[in-house]
Scaffold this active site. Structure first.
Site, PDB file in Angstrom:
ATOM      1  N   ASN A 107       0.745  -1.206  -0.092  1.00  0.00           N
ATOM      2  CA  ASN A 107      -0.130  -0.040   0.003  1.00  0.00           C
ATOM      3  C   ASN A 107       0.706   1.167   0.075  1.00  0.00           C
ATOM      4  O   ASN A 107       0.918   2.118  -0.901  1.00  0.00           O
ATOM      5  CB  ASN A 107      -1.063   0.086   1.412  1.00  0.00           C
ATOM      6  CG  ASN A 107      -1.868   0.989   0.989  1.00  0.00           C
ATOM      7  OD1 ASN A 107      -1.982   2.000   0.487  1.00  0.00           O
ATOM      8  ND2 ASN A 107      -2.938   0.889   2.057  1.00  0.00           N
ATOM      9  N   ASP A 108       1.533   1.546   1.064  1.00  0.00           N
ATOM     10  CA  ASP A 108       2.469   2.877   1.172  1.00  0.00           C
ATOM     11  C   ASP A 108       3.393   2.736   0.032  1.00  0.00           C
ATOM     12  O   ASP A 108       3.510   3.983  -0.340  1.00  0.00           O
ATOM     13  CB  ASP A 108       3.123   2.751   2.506  1.00  0.00           C
ATOM     14  CG  ASP A 108       1.993   2.929   3.637  1.00  0.00           C
ATOM     15  OD1 ASP A 108       0.931   3.502   3.575  1.00  0.00           O
ATOM     16  OD2 ASP A 108       2.423   2.340   4.698  1.00  0.00           O
TER      17      ASP A 108
END
Lengths: 513, 94
Positions: free
Chosen positions: A439-440
């Site tokens: 995600n990040d």
């Protein structure tokens, strides 16, 4: 002495390698020094100090450890490197046993057998997903061993040759105190890291008031006591240093959040090295000093690489507290934006018609154990003529290189796996970016939003790909940094909301029809 | 050996470590941590010296023996798990 370690590496050296000239020469040197270790020489009087051949043998084992790390420059030479490490360890242990008067061998043999069996069984059984906590647990053992050796040296300095008439050399006292302190910090810090990584303790940072003051104050007291130790060798000084160091290790790690654990594990790796080096100074042992320096720099470099990949300073990581405050109020307002849901059939259709697919795995893949299903999926795609590559971010997973091991476990060839800098320019030509459990590391806010906690972190340019598939358990959760991700809402993004393993299996099924 | 010689070895080894570790491919960083773990257990040398003594100072002897156990867990476990990981890295079949 009836063994010649030169045989083992020499055999390993037969495999062709461009640098093989050096590779063969050094183990041969190590072997020669061991052959010089005749029993006649070994009988050198203990009081006269360590015999010359033993010094050379320790040096040889230090060199073999350097070669063990050097081998890791490529997967092709890595296994031979590992064997050099084993030979180096064998030389160090045998040399120590031969040059010391052993009161009774059975206890020592028993201790090695117990430890060795336990270690071997753990190494066999451990799941690759659990590697970070295993490494943390192993670090704690090195730390504890350093404390025990320092304590033993303090209680029986004569055996270590560091005392005259019961008075320990002042320099040795400092080395001993520092070795014990670093070992104790490594131990208690690693225990906390282990508990956090294995989920036995919440990953959330625990913030104590005045913690910087307390930590720095305690470290200052430890250093002060190490200095005082040179003029007063009373037992209380040594034990206070050790006890305070245990407390500091604990206090240092509890405020650090789960997302920063890769840095912590690398840092503790470094500490375990410095602890070994400090004990090496006490014993004037070159093998320990070389190893300590190697391990110490290795851990420090890994911590640096991790910090750089997160665009955070080492100090801010160590100060802790990251992820404690759920900031970014903007994120809450954004969550109502429209997004598109996709299905396994959509993904199967788009990918089988694609030319280039880049897969971005993250920790979510490890949690779901989806690596095998993922490899099956990419195998089918490759059969259909699709060019599949894997892209791995330096901080993907819970320790450096964790994703690479998991993909290797699933039989993904390592030449299909690429690092951030090597693959980032390929996204512009990619038809599909397939994000699974990351995600990040794909969040464009890191490039555009200055208020974002992850601003400045290098990320994959997935927004340049024609289509993006994003496997995620639900829309509610956010990444470890706790920030919303614009990729969810982009026109070319389809969210595949499901368990990563289940989704990959469904895509495989759909591809087979 | 005097302190300065030991210090020289230490400082030079730090530089060797610096360059050697930067040459490690990022794909093998997990095995690197496992193997550094194993080799830092060379601290077993110190534990062996304490464990080899007579029972005249029982506390030191016990500490040494426990140290040998802990370091052995690490040595065998560290090298074995590294070997297991490295065996998984395969090149594309052509």
């Amino acid at each position: 002495m009836n063994f010649s370690p030169s045989v083992i590496p020499a055999k390993a050296g037969i495999q062709n390698d461009k640098r093989s000239a050096l590779w063969r020469w050094i183990p041969a040197f190590a072997g020669m020094t061991m052959l010089a270790a005749t029993p006649a020489n070994a009988a050198t009087d203990q009081a006269a100090g360590t015999p010359a051949w033993a010094l050379i043998a320790y040096l040889a084992s230090g060199v073999l450890f350097i070669l063990a790390l050097r081998g890791l420059s490529s997967p092709a030479s890595s296994r031979r490197g590992n064997r050099f490490g084993m030979v180096g360890m064998l030389i160090a242990v045998v040399t120590t046993l031969v040059t010391h008067d052993i009161a009774s061998l059975p206890e020592i043999a028993g201790a090695i057998a117990i430890g060795g069996t336990v270690g071997f069984i753990i190494a066999r059984r451990i799941a690759m997903t659990d590697m970070p906590q295993l490494v943390a647990a192993f670090h704690s053992l090195v730390g504890m061993a350093a404390v025990l050796v320092a304590a033993a040296a303090f209680l029986n300095p004569g055996a270590f040759g560091i005392a005259e008439g019961g008075v320990i050399n002042p320099v040795s006292r400092v080395e001993m105190g520092l070795g014990s302190a670093i070992g104790a910090i490594t131990f208690s810090g690693s225990v906390i890291a282990f508990l956090k990584l294995s989920g036995k303790m919440s990953g959330a940072p625990i913030i104590l008031p005045l913690r910087h003051f307390i930590n720095l104050g305690t470290i200052a007291v430890i250093l002060g006591l190490c200095g005082y130790f040179t003029i007063d060798q009373s037992p209380w000084v040594f034990w206070t240093i050790t006890a305070l160091a245990f407390v500091v290790g604990f206090l240092l790690i509890i405020p650090i959040g789960g997302a920063d654990m890769p840095v912590v594990v690398s840092m503790l790796n470094s500490y375990s090295g410095w602890a070994a080096a400090a004990m090496g100074f006490t014993l004037s042992n070159t093998a320990m000093i070389i190893t300590g320096a190697l391990v110490g720099s290795s851990g420090a470099i890994l911590s640096y690489i991790m910090c750089r990949a997160m665009n955070r300073s080492f100090i801010s990581v160590i100060a802790g507290g990251f992820g404690a405050d759920d900031s970014s109020g903007g994120a809450a307002a954004k969550t109502d934006r429209p997004w598109k849901a996709g299905s396994a059939d959509d993904a199967a259709f788009m990918m089988s018609n694609a030319e280039n697919v880049i897969i971005i795995p993250g920790y979510g893949m490890a949690v779901a154990q989806a690596q095998h299903a993922l490899r099956e999926m990419s195998d089918i795609l490759k059969e259909q003529g699709v060019n599949v590559k894997y892209a791995i971010h330096p901080v993907a997973g819970r320790m450096p290189g964790h994703m690479n091991v998991l993909l290797a476990e699933a039989n993904v060839p390592y030449d299909e796996v690429f690092e951030l800098e090597d693959i980032n320019s390929d996204f512009a030509q990619a038809d599909v970016a397939f994000i699974i459990g990351a995600n990040d590391v794909v969040n464009p806010a890191a490039k555009t939003d200055k208020s974002s906690p992850i601003y400045g972190m290098p990320v994959f340019d997935v927004d340049k790909a024609k289509t993006i598939f994003f496997i995620k358990r639900s829309m509610g959760g956010v990444g470890y940094a706790g920030v919303d991700n614009d990729v969810f809402y982009m026109d070319q993004t389809m969210m595949l909301l499901s368990d990563a393993k289940k989704m990959c299996e469904e895509i495989v099924k759909s591809l087979q029809h | 050996m005097d302190f300065i010689s030991i210090l020289s070895i230490f400082v030079l080894a730090c530089f060797v470590g610096y360059y050697v570790v930067w040459s490690v491919t990022p794909a093998l960083h997990t095995p690197l941590m496992a193997v550094t773990n194993a080799i830092s257990s060379v601290i077993i040398v110190g534990a062996l010296i304490a464990a080899a003594t007579t029972w005249d100072t029982p506390a030191a002897k016990w500490l040494g023996l426990v140290g040998v156990v802990l370091a052995s867990v690490n040595i065998f476990g560290g090298f074995a798990v590294t070997e297991r990981m490295l065996a998984m890295y395969k090149k594309k079949e052509r």
